[in-house]
Design a protein around this motif. Structure first.
Motif, short mmCIF file in Angstrom:
data_model
loop_
_atom_site.label_atom_id
_atom_site.label_comp_id
_atom_site.label_asym_id
_atom_site.label_seq_id
_atom_site.Cartn_x
_atom_site.Cartn_y
_atom_site.Cartn_z
N GLU A 107 0.83 -1.22 0.02
CA GLU A 107 0.14 -0.02 -0.12
C GLU A 107 0.99 1.30 -0.08
O GLU A 107 0.54 2.51 -0.41
CB GLU A 107 -0.82 -0.04 1.29
CG GLU A 107 -2.20 0.75 0.99
CD GLU A 107 -3.28 -0.01 1.58
OE1 GLU A 107 -4.56 0.43 1.50
OE2 GLU A 107 -3.18 -1.10 2.21
N GLU A 108 2.04 1.02 0.69
CA GLU A 108 3.00 2.17 0.86
C GLU A 108 3.59 2.74 -0.58
O GLU A 108 3.70 3.82 -1.13
CB GLU A 108 3.93 2.06 1.59
CG GLU A 108 5.09 2.93 1.92
CD GLU A 108 6.12 2.67 2.96
OE1 GLU A 108 6.09 3.26 3.93
OE2 GLU A 108 6.80 1.82 2.42
N LEU A 112 2.90 6.10 -2.64
CA LEU A 112 4.14 6.77 -3.34
C LEU A 112 3.99 7.08 -4.60
O LEU A 112 4.66 7.94 -5.18
CB LEU A 112 5.37 6.19 -2.87
CG LEU A 112 6.02 6.22 -1.32
CD1 LEU A 112 6.77 5.15 -0.97
CD2 LEU A 112 6.36 7.64 -1.38
N ALA A 113 3.53 5.96 -5.51
CA ALA A 113 3.28 6.23 -7.03
C ALA A 113 2.19 7.39 -7.17
O ALA A 113 2.44 7.95 -8.31
CB ALA A 113 2.71 4.97 -7.37
N GLY A 114 1.32 7.65 -6.14
CA GLY A 114 0.53 8.88 -6.45
C GLY A 114 -0.55 8.58 -7.32
O GLY A 114 -0.97 9.57 -8.00
N ILE A 115 -0.77 7.38 -7.70
CA ILE A 115 -2.07 7.21 -8.84
C ILE A 115 -3.36 6.83 -8.16
O ILE A 115 -3.84 6.00 -7.78
CB ILE A 115 -1.46 5.99 -9.72
CG1 ILE A 115 -0.94 4.78 -8.74
CG2 ILE A 115 -0.57 6.43 -10.93
CD1 ILE A 115 -0.84 3.38 -9.36
N THR A 116 -3.74 8.09 -7.73
CA THR A 116 -4.89 8.06 -6.68
C THR A 116 -6.25 7.33 -7.28
O THR A 116 -6.95 6.89 -6.76
CB THR A 116 -5.21 9.40 -6.20
OG1 THR A 116 -5.28 10.32 -7.26
CG2 THR A 116 -4.55 9.74 -5.04
N ALA D 224 13.46 2.66 -3.68
CA ALA D 224 13.00 2.09 -4.81
C ALA D 224 11.69 2.29 -5.06
O ALA D 224 11.35 2.44 -6.26
CB ALA D 224 13.32 0.66 -5.06
N LYS D 225 10.74 2.32 -4.01
CA LYS D 225 9.47 2.73 -4.14
C LYS D 225 9.25 4.29 -4.52
O LYS D 225 8.15 4.31 -4.84
CB LYS D 225 8.54 2.31 -2.71
CG LYS D 225 8.55 0.87 -2.47
CD LYS D 225 7.78 0.68 -1.23
CE LYS D 225 7.73 -0.37 -0.36
NZ LYS D 225 7.33 -0.34 0.74
N GLY D 226 10.11 4.88 -4.10
CA GLY D 226 9.88 6.38 -4.53
C GLY D 226 10.23 7.23 -3.31
O GLY D 226 9.93 8.26 -3.33
N MET D 227 10.84 6.69 -2.34
CA MET D 227 11.11 7.62 -0.96
C MET D 227 12.65 8.35 -1.09
O MET D 227 13.49 7.57 -1.86
CB MET D 227 11.27 6.89 0.18
CG MET D 227 9.60 6.41 0.51
SD MET D 227 9.92 5.77 2.30
CE MET D 227 8.39 4.96 2.26
N THR D 228 12.82 9.29 -0.51
CA THR D 228 14.31 9.98 -0.47
C THR D 228 14.90 9.04 0.60
O THR D 228 14.29 8.35 1.25
CB THR D 228 14.18 11.50 -0.42
OG1 THR D 228 13.65 11.63 0.94
CG2 THR D 228 13.57 12.10 -1.41
#
Lengths: 523, 492, 282, 322
Positions: A107-108, A112-116, D224-228
């Motif tokens: 889910e995280e 993070l992908a932001g594809i709401t 890799a998921k997109g976090m800094t």
């Protein structure tokens, strides 16, 4: 325009170059494979595309993603990773946060992908796509199997519907059957989503099966690249040729004289079981685990018997009892006519048995010279004169093709292949009759596996040895063994000569194992 | 001004800027080093008990004043028979205990019967051994019969060990003391403080203070800070080493007075080589009293040459009997057969004066060839080893009992001095009531023990109080143990 | 560990150098101090630093520099013996727990639990009451405190080693538990023990100071940094210098040892040493 | 795995081990104290008391019974909450200890809270800025914090905040029910003095743990998921790094309960450490062993709680013997 374009990439640590002047292009829709052995720089190359290189790395050269150079700021790079690149790593156990459930972690990734807009459906869809049951959402990584964990990793990588998926040795920590299903899953997804794939592996067959384009790396350099078919059909670089040759296991046939069946078996295993109990002496301890469950088998002198099965099937436990590292719970073992129950194996009998470990890096004490390590089993023979002691060491080390001078050195001075030779030398130093080989080549680079197997074959003939090989590598087993035993859940479920067994598997497990074999590369 | 004092003065300066002290004019907080194990002065020897309750919570038939003189207490007057064996006391009327019960002659009888009983745990029981009977004549009159005359009898009645307790509350006095004094016990926060409050129905003159707390602070540095910060208003006995902090500070007054503590280098007279007079004399010559006083008490101790308090009228200055003389000491040692000196142990109890004196004496003795091994001990162990088992060579201890020269007449006492002449003189002294005769006898004993160099006589401990400059009425001297609150008041 | 490695860890080099310097200072005091430390001269007390007395004199007129030298020695010796007791008892226990396992391991763990359950200060107080206060008391108390620490460190390290194949190889070679502990487990946890030893040494020096402060540590006429600090404590407002000298010495020694310990760990731990390479070299 | 059942088993096992530890500890304490030289009766009565008075007091204190009877009576009494009567103070030991706990427990808690609030953020910050000037500065600070002897720092605090600024008292303890505000003020400086080394240790442990965790694969996964990098450390690293910190916290609490004696001395606080200290010098053996066993219970119980907390926080440990 290429999706990824790497131009003269050089990565160094402390002035040592790990990758040098590497250039390659990955077109949109490509499934690009990079093959290389450990230390070839293939993983660093992959990480550099995602901006995940360690801080200590010194990088030069250019990388462009979709025509734009990779951003400098960590913030922008993170956004790029989150939205457009998905990654799958080698060891799913450590790559997942042990304190969070799989569901939370996937889910995280979605958040993070932001594809709401796809949020409400995303999680179940993703689970469905990677083949994970909805019930796994609430589980922690340690409660899942290796394959399930890797599926979860893939789900996370897919969450942003990335354009590029980087899979870094995604299957090398998995057993044969799982390995195949995960590879198939990745292939399916790439095809379905028209996703670009960068696949990093040391397994040439996996690359061949999965990728349409391939690059071969060696010591930080790209020695060859091109369409998979072209490269494998007509390899240009020597190194590629060597890798190809090593991937094709030839049957090591021995003169029939080596097998001297003289009636009584050398090792007899009589209805052996091993039960583990946890929780000490408390009356409310846990239910026992039966690791080995009523196994009986005979091994004749001069034979080469292989024991195959998935991880956790009990094959290693059985081997440990045979060599006297563990005790049987029931049944008994008979070696050369003398019965024992495991650790009560008397010293002189012990000298007749030895074991070669899987990992050559952990089988030598780093603080002892090779000579000291090799000499250790000689205790079993009682007091030897100094001269005889040294003669034995020399004999053993020369038998494996190394020089006596090396006895003074320390383990870290040797490569993996040399260490495995040394491990074999140690196994021979007491002139044993039975040698148990626990995954003797699986920790070695592909290019040296063949040499080690050749050595083992030669030694068997020269010293009249009997081998018991523990492995899950069917190709290797097929190349070496006279007889194969298939083990599942502590029991032997099928037995036979390798040719027959692999041609007409009877038991479901054997069939599954056969099905999981990757196709050989058409020459 | 030396650089060293700068910090102290800076701190003091900041104090002045911080404005007037916050203390209320009728309350006082007194810092004391040791917490009493119990608050019953009749059931323990600890000085800390008397510090808190003596003359504040509990009173005796008579009381000792600042000069050490005997004054009427619960008894307003008394008569003594010709033979000195019968004392008849007339008691004050209207006296009540803090729990409201009335005080009368029965309470006196009860208190002394309890003190003298077979299972009594009174530490000073021996002092009252001459009492053969206590008789109630009427509720306000009580008569004591002695088996032999005792010159110190009245003084002993004024000690904390002989305070009057009530049968209703006596058993509980350790935790919740109930006496007849001007201050009643309010609470004891163990480990922290004891709070007393003025007792309204007190029979005598009401004290100026309404409330007093004794705060237990064992660490000198901490006590210094507490005084500087105004968290306590004073202390009756402050470590001499840090007195300099307060000496020139107008916010504080330093009261230097006398105590009954003769500090001596106790010598085991039973044991070789100390059985030899020459050895003891050599040791006496080896001592540099002035250096010890300077080093261990920062000059506040008063030199003594015998076992007697210098401020006492009977005192004889014998400090020159064996002056500091290294050569004389060496000669005497050689005469005694110890040309190369000898080694001995010096067992030290956990008090600063003993530990410091010990180090200095070890250094002084080393000059004449006597090697001392210092052994530091806890009180409990010191009492057992040195005092009860007499297993020691030398020790340093302050004998704080007033008029205790009688210990030299007891051959079983821990330092083991056995001199028939002194024993006879002491017996005579005990039975003598005439002042002039007593003085002569006491001085004769002083001279003999000084000449015999029974122990090394070092100094009389000083009492060095530090108080808020606005406080007055504190006892400067300590003829008996205790911090007597009744006369203390705040001046504006 | 060699000189080049030392060069790559400057803080380790500084820490080791400083710690060694202090240790040497203490060691020298065995043969030579500017003034004899027992020599008391009240007339010369509280002298400030000057050419004759480099660091001045204390409340008994003794030379402060000489006292610091000897005090440093005492502090090091007390803490060092505490570490030796800890290692001498704790390490064999920890190794035995791993080599024998089962009941032995259970017993060792319980024993270390029980030892651990007794707070060090309380142990010190009890020992002082039993045997009298003094350096020996401090050594025993610190040693007892160190035993479970080293037992746990040794066990933890040895557990990781015991899973290595070379230990199994040694068993195959017929080596008994004791031989395996001595030949394979001990040498391989040595660096771990050195790091922990450095840390415990610095803790021991602080503990000695604390014990001396409550009167249970070193006793006069011997001296230690903690005892000097305690003696100077009540004089702090009058002669602050007397506290600053031993106090600062303690702080510097402890920092030096801690930096050495941290540095050694960084230098020895191969995971940290090959930092960077382990990320990517697949 | 059957979580609930396993959890119960785990608890039962741990409790049984706990009880066994305590019993052995009680035996050790009793034997040790029985060996102590020095007669409690003689101590109370001092140097001029007659032998008869001392003997009378010994009988009164019950010192004449044989050792095993006294041990059994002691352990038996404790099981029903009776710790016996203090020999010098003549009061129930349980009551005396409870009084001191009212100081020691809150003091330890204050020190813990301060050290967590100060130490953890410093450790996290240093780990995030690893190798940079901030990291070096913070770690120098932490090194110094560990190295300063406790009593010295306490003294310094007093001089600044109590003597010079007069913001807070130099020490002493006002009971909570009398004036909670004053009690709190009295605990502030000692709390800080205790917290300094603990916070420094926590900062160092937190930094090391976080640096270790930062090198773990799952941080790379999070990135890799997109976090800094810093987001990944915050969201995934800190929680994992808290596991080793938890052990240190447990050790520190146990240490604080017993180890406050020095700070109690500096700030003249009536805590448990000083109680034991004086009780031993007064040979009040009943009190000493009562207080010591209470400390042992607290230490052991803290370890137990840490173990349980571990099992709670780390799903990998549920239902397994640690």
């Amino acid at each position: 325009m290429a999706l990824v374009e790497i131009d003269h990439l050089t990565i160094g640590f402390d002035g040592r170059k790990a990758v040098s002047h590497l250039s390659l292009r990955i077109e949109r829709g490509d499934r690009f494979g990079i093959i290389g052995e450990s230390g070839s720089g293939k993983s660093l190359t992959a990480l550099s595309i995602a901006g995940l290189l360690p801080d200590a790395a010194q990088v030069s050269g250019h990388i462009a993603f979709d025509g734009t150079p990779l951003p400098d700021s960590e913030q922008a790079m993170a956004r790029l990773r989150g939205k457009r690149i998905g990654m799958v790593f080698q060891e799913p156990m450590t790559a997942l946060n042990p304190l969070m459930t799989i569901g939370e972690q996937i889910e995280e990734a979605i958040n993070l992908a932001g594809i709401t807009e796809v949020m409400p459906l995303a999680l179940p869809d993703l689970l469905d796509e990677v083949g994970l049951a909805a019930g796994h959402v609430g589980r922690f990584p340690h409660q899942l199997s290796g394959g399930q964990r890797q599926r979860a990793m893939i789900a996370m990588a897919l969450a942003s519907q990335p354009e590029l998926m980087i899979a870094d040795e995604p299957t090398s920590a998995l057993d044969a059957i799982t390995q195949r299903t995960v590879l198939d899953l990745i292939t399916d997804i790439c095809k379905r989503r028209h996703m670009t794939l960068l696949f990093i592996s040391h397994d040439i067959r996996a690359v061949a099966a999965l990728c349409d384009r391939v690059g071969v790396m060696r010591a930080g350099e790209l020695v060859e690249q091109g369409d998979t078919g072209d490269v494998f059909r007509a390899p240009q670089a020597d190194y590629t040729r060597k890798l190809l040759a090593a991937s094709q296991m030839q049957r090591r046939d021995r003169p029939a004289a080596a097998t001297q069946a003289d009636g009584a078996p050398l090792l007899r295993i009589e209805n052996v079981s091993r039960v583990y109990r946890h929780g000490g002496l408390w009356p409310w301890r846990d239910a026992p685990v039966r690791a080995v469950d009523g196994v009986s088998l005979d091994i004749a002198a001069g034979e080469c018997v292989a024991l195959v099965g998935p991880s956790g099937c009990g094959k290693t436990t059985l081997a440990r009892m045979i060599v006297g590292l563990d005790d049987v719970s029931a049944g008994q073992l008979v070696f050369d006519g003398a019965a024992y129950r495991g650790r009560n194996l008397p010293p002189l009998l012990r000298a007749g048995l030895s074991l070669v470990f899987q990992d050559p890096f952990s089988s030598f004490d780093p603080r002892m010279t090779i000579g000291d390590s090799l000499g250790e089993p000689l205790h079993l023979l009682g007091r030897l004169s100094r001269a005889e002691h040294e003669a034995r060491l020399a004999e053993a080390i020369e038998a494996v093709g190394l020089s006596v001078a090396m006895l003074e050195r320390y383990p870290h001075e040797f490569s993996g292949g040399q260490r495995q030779r040394l491990a074999i030398a140690r196994a021979l130093v007491t002139r044993p009759r039975l040698v148990v080989l626990d995954e003797p080549v699986s920790a070695l680079d592909v290019s040296v596996r063949g040499d080690v197997l050749d050595l083992l074959s030669r030694l068997q003939v020269e010293h009249g040895l009997t081998y018991l090989i523990i492995s899950h590598d069917l190709d290797m087993v097929a190349a070496m063994a006279d007889r194969v035993l298939v083990m599942e859940k502590g029991q032997i479920v099928e037995e036979g000569a390798p040719q027959r067994l692999f041609a007409e598997p009877q038991h479901d497990l054997t069939k599954a194992l056969m099905a999981a074999r990757l196709p050989e590369i058409a020459a | 001004m030396t650089a060293r004092n700068t910090l102290a003065l800076t701190v003091a300066g900041l104090l002045l800027m911080a404005g007037p002290a916050l203390a209320q004019p009728t309350e006082i907080r007194i810092g004391v080093a040791l917490e009493p194990p119990t608050l019953d002065p009749t059931a323990g020897a600890a000085e800390a008990i008397d510090v808190v309750v003596y003359q504040n919570v509990f009173e005796g038939l008579v009381r000792i004043d600042q000069t050490g003189a005997v004054q009427p207490g619960l008894a307003k007057s008394w008569t003594i028979s010709e033979d000195g064996l019968t004392y008849r006391f007339a008691l004050n009327e209207g006296v009540t205990f803090h729990d409201g019960t009335a005080f009368d002659a029965e309470d006196v009888k009860f208190s002394f019967d309890r003190l003298l009983a077979e299972d009594s745990v009174n530490a000073q029981k021996a002092l009252y051994a001459p009492i053969s009977a206590v008789t109630v004549i009427d509720p306000m009159t009580v008569e004591f019969t002695l088996s032999r005359p005792d010159g110190l009898f009245l003084f002993n009645l004024g000690r904390g060990d002989a305070v009057i307790v009530a049968p209703e509350s006596a058993a509980n006095n350790g935790a919740e003391p109930i006496g007849t004094g001007p201050f009643a016990f309010i609470q004891w926060d163990r480990g922290s403080r004891v709070v007393l409050e003025q007792y309204g129905p007190y029979w005598g003159e009401a004290p100026a203070l309404t409330r007093a707390s004794f705060v237990f602070i064992s660490d000198t540095a901490t006590l210094t800070n507490a005084l500087l910060a105004g968290d306590v208003d004073g202390t009756n006995n402050f470590a001499a080493e840090a007195l300099a902090v307060f000496e020139n500070n107008p916010q504080f007054k330093v009261l230097v007075g006398s105590t009954e503590g003769e500090t001596i280098l106790s010598t085991n007279n039973r044991k070789e080589p100390f059985t030899d007079l020459k050895v003891r004399q050599a040791m006496a010559h080896a001592l540099d009293r002035q250096e010890i006083i300077e080093g261990a008490t920062y000059g506040y101790g008063v030199p003594i040459g015998t076992h007697f308090a210098p401020h006492h009228p009977y005192y004889l200055d014998l400090t020159d009997t064996y002056p500091h003389d290294v050569e004389a000491a060496k000669t005497l040692l050689a005469e005694a057969g110890y040309t190369d000196g000898f080694s001995a142990t010096l067992k030290l109890p956990p008090v600063a004066y003993a530990r410091l004196s010990g180090q200095i004496i070890a250094s002084q003795f080393a000059e004449v060839g006597i090697e001392l091994e210092l052994i530091n001990m806890e009180w409990a162990q010191w009492l057992e080893d040195v005092f009860a088992n007499k297993d020691f060579d030398l020790t340093i201890i302050s004998h704080v009992e007033p008029f205790d020269i009688g210990i030299y007449a007891n051959p079983d006492y821990y330092f083991g001095y056995d001199n028939a002449q002194v024993q006879a003189l002491n017996e005579t002294l005990n039975a003598t009531t005439d002042e002039a005769d007593r003085l002569a006898l006491a001085q004769e004993i002083q001279t003999i023990i000084a000449r015999d160099a029974v122990n090394g006589y070092l100094f009389e401990l000083a009492q060095t109080g530090v108080w808020n400059a606005k406080l007055d009425g504190m006892w400067q001297n300590a003829p008996v143990e205790g911090v007597v609150l009744r006369d203390i008041y705040w001046v504006e | 560990m060699n000189w080049q490695q030392l060069g790559r860890h400057p803080s380790l080099a500084i820490g080791l150098m400083a710690a060694t310097l202090f240790a040497l200072l203490g060691l020298v005091s065995l043969w030579w101090t500017p003034f004899p430390i027992e020599q008391i001269s009240i007339a010369r007390r509280f002298l400030g630093p000057a050419t004759e007395h480099w660091l001045g004199t204390d409340h008994l007129g003794r030379d402060m520099f000489s006292l610091v030298m000897r005090g440093t020695l005492t502090s090091f010796v007390v803490a060092g013996l505490g570490v030796i007791i800890g290692i001498g008892v704790g390490v064999p226990l920890g190794l035995a727990a791993v080599a024998w396992g089962g009941m032995v391991e259970w017993l060792v763990l319980r024993l270390s639990d029980i030892t651990f359950a007794f707070p060090a200060v309380i142990v010190a107080i009890l020992i002082a009451a039993l045997f009298g206060p003094g350096e020996i008391n401090a050594v025993i108390a610190i040693g007892i405190f160190n035993i479970p620490v080293f037992a746990r460190v040794a066990r933890g390290g040895a557990l990781a080693i015991a899973t290595q194949d070379y230990v199994a190889a040694a068993r195959l070679a017929g080596l008994g538990n004791a031989a395996i502990a001595a030949r394979h487990l001990l040498p391989n946890i040595m660096s771990l023990l050195i790091v922990q030893g450095t840390i415990q040494l610095s803790l021991g020096i602080l503990a000695e100071a604390g014990l001396s402060y409550i009167g249970l540590g070193t006793q006069p006429p011997a001296t230690s940094l903690g005892l000097m600090l305690r003696d100077a404590q009540s004089l702090f407002l009058i002669h602050p210098w007397l506290s600053v000298v031993p106090g600062l010495t303690i702080v510097l020694i402890v920092i030096a040892l801690n930096i050495s310990g941290d540095g050694l760990r960084d230098a020895i731990d191969p995971r940290l040493r090959h930092e960077g390479l382990n990320h990517g070299a697949g | 795995m059957g979580g609930g059942f396993h959890m119960t088993l785990f608890l039962v096992r741990r409790m049984a081990g706990f009880a066994a530890t305590l019993f052995v500890a009680a035996l050790v304490i009793f034997l040790l104290l029985d060996l102590l030289p020095g007669d409690p009766a003689r101590f109370i009565l001092g140097i001029n008391a007659t032998p008869e008075a001392v003997a009378a007091l010994r009988t009164q204190m019950g010192l004449d019974a044989p050792a095993h009877e006294r041990f059994l009576a002691w352990v038996g009494g404790m099981l029903v909450g009776d710790f016996g009567l203090s020999t010098t103070q003549r009061l129930p030991v349980a009551e005396l200890i409870a009084e001191r706990m009212a100081v020691t427990l809150p003091l330890s808690l204050i020190a813990m809270v301060v050290s967590v609030v100060v130490g953890l953020p410093i450790g996290i910050l240093a780990a995030m800025r690893r190798g940079k000037a901030t990291d070096t500065a913070l770690m120098v600070l932490a090194q110094t914090g560990v190295a300063i002897p406790n009593f010295w720092f306490g003294m310094l605090l007093t001089l600044v905040f109590a003597v010079t600024l007069r913001w807070l008292p130099t020490g002493g303890f006002i009971p909570w029910d009398e004036d909670a505000g004053a009690a709190m003020r009295g605990m502030t400086l000692p709390g800080l003095a205790l917290a300094l080394p603990q916070a420094s240790i926590l900062a160092r442990v937190m930094r090391t743990a976080l640096v270790d965790v930062t090198e773990q694969d799952f941080i790379r996964t999070a990135r890799a998921k997109g976090m800094t990098k810093s987001e990944a450390i915050w969201r995934h690293g800190v929680r994992n790094a808290l596991l080793p910190v938890l052990t240190i916290l447990g050790l520190q609490f146990a240490f604080l309960i017993a180890g406050t004696i020095i700070v109690e001395n500096v700030f003249y606080l009536p805590g448990l450490g000083r109680l034991i200290f004086t009780a031993i010098s007064e040979r009040d053996l009943v009190l000493v062993r009562g207080a010591t066993i209470v400390l042992v219970v607290v230490t052991t119980a803290t370890m137990l709680v840490v173990d349980l907390a571990y099992a709670f926080v780390d799903p990998r440990l549920k239902g397994r013997d640690a």
